[in-house]
Design a protein around this motif. Structure first.
Motif, PDB file in Angstrom:
ATOM      1  N   GLY A   1      36.287  47.434  26.943  1.00  0.00           N
ATOM      2  CA  GLY A   1      36.312  47.044  28.352  1.00  0.00           C
ATOM      3  C   GLY A   1      35.935  48.187  29.274  1.00  0.00           C
TER       4      GLY A   1
ATOM      5  N   SER B   1      28.117  48.892  33.305  1.00  0.00           N
ATOM      6  CA  SER B   1      27.671  48.028  34.402  1.00  0.00           C
ATOM      7  C   SER B   1      27.482  48.817  35.687  1.00  0.00           C
TER       8      SER B   1
ATOM      9  N   ILE C   1      28.649  39.365  35.959  1.00  0.00           N
ATOM     10  CA  ILE C   1      29.230  38.621  34.832  1.00  0.00           C
ATOM     11  C   ILE C   1      29.823  39.601  33.828  1.00  0.00           C
ATOM     12  N   PHE C   2      29.077  40.627  33.495  1.00  0.00           N
ATOM     13  CA  PHE C   2      29.519  41.651  32.539  1.00  0.00           C
ATOM     14  C   PHE C   2      30.796  42.328  33.041  1.00  0.00           C
ATOM     15  N   ASN C   3      30.807  42.677  34.330  1.00  0.00           N
ATOM     16  CA  ASN C   3      31.959  43.341  34.936  1.00  0.00           C
ATOM     17  C   ASN C   3      33.180  42.419  34.971  1.00  0.00           C
ATOM     18  N   THR C   4      32.975  41.143  35.185  1.00  0.00           N
ATOM     19  CA  THR C   4      34.087  40.192  35.223  1.00  0.00           C
ATOM     20  C   THR C   4      34.662  39.979  33.823  1.00  0.00           C
ATOM     21  N   VAL C   5      33.813  39.985  32.820  1.00  0.00           N
ATOM     22  CA  VAL C   5      34.297  39.878  31.438  1.00  0.00           C
ATOM     23  C   VAL C   5      35.151  41.102  31.094  1.00  0.00           C
ATOM     24  N   ASP C   6      34.677  42.306  31.457  1.00  0.00           N
ATOM     25  CA  ASP C   6      35.479  43.487  31.128  1.00  0.00           C
ATOM     26  C   ASP C   6      36.782  43.493  31.926  1.00  0.00           C
TER      27      ASP C   6
ATOM     28  N   THR D   1      38.482  40.901  32.758  1.00  0.00           N
ATOM     29  CA  THR D   1      39.350  39.935  32.087  1.00  0.00           C
ATOM     30  C   THR D   1      39.985  40.558  30.847  1.00  0.00           C
ATOM     31  N   MET D   2      39.185  41.265  30.070  1.00  0.00           N
ATOM     32  CA  MET D   2      39.709  41.934  28.883  1.00  0.00           C
ATOM     33  C   MET D   2      40.794  42.951  29.264  1.00  0.00           C
TER      34      MET D   2
ATOM     35  N   ILE E   1      38.617  40.908  38.781  1.00  0.00           N
ATOM     36  CA  ILE E   1      38.185  39.556  38.396  1.00  0.00           C
ATOM     37  C   ILE E   1      37.812  38.768  39.652  1.00  0.00           C
TER      38      ILE E   1
END
Length: 90
Positions: free
Chosen positions: A21, A28, A46-51, A53-54, A75
């Motif tokens: 993450g 990013s 999108i990439f930043n939101t996934v990290d 979330t993790m 998020i």
């Protein structure tokens, strides 16, 4: 898949998930820094939101309130960024 199973997986691999993450976050923001206005902003958000979330999941399981607030905030920022980059809101 039950939330308990997912939580057990996250706890078991927490250090790895957190490192991935953090590296995703560094990547990013580096991409935006290097490419500036030519950045693929939708991908970056999108990439930043996934990290986020993790990292949020890990911090919530660790009961780390400060990092939980920080990453949940990211998020929310990420969702807004995705909507703006995708021209869904202005």
């Amino acid at each position: 898949m039950s939330i308990g199973i997912i939580n057990a997986f996250v706890v078991k691999y927490m250090r790895t998930i957190e490192m991935v993450g953090v590296l995703m976050r560094v990547f990013s923001f580096s991409l935006v820094s290097w490419l500036g206005p030519d950045s693929p902003f939708l991908f970056v958000w999108i990439f930043n939101t996934v990290d986020a979330t993790m990292l949020s999941w890990c911090s919530v399981l660790k009961r780390d309130n400060a990092y939980s607030v920080l990453n949940v905030f990211w998020i929310m920022v990420g969702v807004i960024g995705i909507l703006r980059a995708g021209n869904m809101i202005h």
